[in-house]
Design a protein around this motif. Sequence first.
Motif, PDB file in Angstrom:
ATOM      1  N   ILE A  48     -59.583 -78.953  24.637  1.00  0.00           N
ATOM      2  CA  ILE A  48     -60.584 -78.313  25.503  1.00  0.00           C
ATOM      3  C   ILE A  48     -61.329 -77.233  24.734  1.00  0.00           C
ATOM      4  O   ILE A  48     -62.563 -77.139  24.787  1.00  0.00           O
ATOM      5  N   LEU A  49     -60.575 -76.393  23.998  1.00  0.00           N
ATOM      6  CA  LEU A  49     -61.201 -75.314  23.228  1.00  0.00           C
ATOM      7  C   LEU A  49     -62.123 -75.874  22.147  1.00  0.00           C
ATOM      8  O   LEU A  49     -63.201 -75.327  21.889  1.00  0.00           O
ATOM      9  N   GLU A  51     -63.763 -78.716  22.222  1.00  0.00           N
ATOM     10  CA  GLU A  51     -64.976 -79.215  22.870  1.00  0.00           C
ATOM     11  C   GLU A  51     -65.886 -78.062  23.293  1.00  0.00           C
ATOM     12  O   GLU A  51     -67.112 -78.133  23.129  1.00  0.00           O
ATOM     13  N   GLU A  52     -65.300 -76.995  23.837  1.00  0.00           N
ATOM     14  CA  GLU A  52     -66.101 -75.846  24.256  1.00  0.00           C
ATOM     15  C   GLU A  52     -66.749 -75.163  23.061  1.00  0.00           C
ATOM     16  O   GLU A  52     -67.891 -74.703  23.139  1.00  0.00           O
ATOM     17  N   LYS A  53     -66.017 -75.101  21.956  1.00  0.00           N
ATOM     18  CA  LYS A  53     -66.565 -74.488  20.741  1.00  0.00           C
ATOM     19  C   LYS A  53     -67.796 -75.259  20.269  1.00  0.00           C
ATOM     20  O   LYS A  53     -68.812 -74.652  19.896  1.00  0.00           O
ATOM     21  N   LYS A  55     -69.776 -76.954  22.112  1.00  0.00           N
ATOM     22  CA  LYS A  55     -70.848 -76.677  23.069  1.00  0.00           C
ATOM     23  C   LYS A  55     -71.490 -75.319  22.780  1.00  0.00           C
ATOM     24  O   LYS A  55     -72.716 -75.166  22.868  1.00  0.00           O
ATOM     25  N   PHE A  56     -70.666 -74.320  22.435  1.00  0.00           N
ATOM     26  CA  PHE A  56     -71.194 -72.995  22.117  1.00  0.00           C
ATOM     27  C   PHE A  56     -72.146 -73.051  20.924  1.00  0.00           C
ATOM     28  O   PHE A  56     -73.241 -72.488  20.950  1.00  0.00           O
ATOM     29  N   GLU A  59     -75.348 -74.694  21.719  1.00  0.00           N
ATOM     30  CA  GLU A  59     -76.210 -73.775  22.476  1.00  0.00           C
ATOM     31  C   GLU A  59     -76.916 -72.804  21.529  1.00  0.00           C
ATOM     32  O   GLU A  59     -78.117 -72.522  21.682  1.00  0.00           O
TER      33      GLU A  59
END
Length: 206
Positions: A48-49, A51-53, A55-56, A59
């Motif tokens: 999860i982390l 994938e979020e990284k 995305k960050f 962005e």
Amino acid sequence: MTHTLSDDRIIEAWDGSRIPARRIDPRRLLAHDTAHKLVDQAHVLQDILREEKLKFYAEVDAYVDLVLESYGARLGGSRGGLRIEAIDGVRKVEVSVTDYQSVTAAIEAARVLMNEILDDLVGDASDDLRAIVGNAFARNSKTGKISTERVLSLRQLNLSHPKWPQAKDAISDAVITAGSKRYMRFHERDTPHSPWKQIDLNFSSL
């Protein structure tokens, strides 16, 4: 705590032996199951982390592209460090890029040349100088790696020896930039005049 007779699992031990679960002490079996459960959950959190990284950073890259486009500049290319700060002055994001280095086969040539220079200098080579050179080529007892910073610091020496220019070249060739890594840090504060506080994303310190 009692044995679970219905547990028909076969547990493989560290030495490769296979043990029926019902023959294992319940407390030891509980530790086994808990360890596997927690590590499985940690893998899920890690994914999860990760994938979020991604995305960050996507962005941030999209933000940079918009800024470049607004100036008519060419998109793409490498992305360096930058700071994105809110108008109210209470939140900001900092992105930094750090190069990481590795040693090449020239490290052995540099080590040999430095030892030859020290041997030739004999009495003129102080214990401090020998210690500096020795530490520069020493491997970390835990990682087995040589400190590139200490190796490159040898170039600051000023030795009056005919092999020193050759050794200096070997030292320079012994360390190369192997790549770079981007870091993102998040900061906030109560007011525009308060000190910044970094948002801690370290799992162990939360």
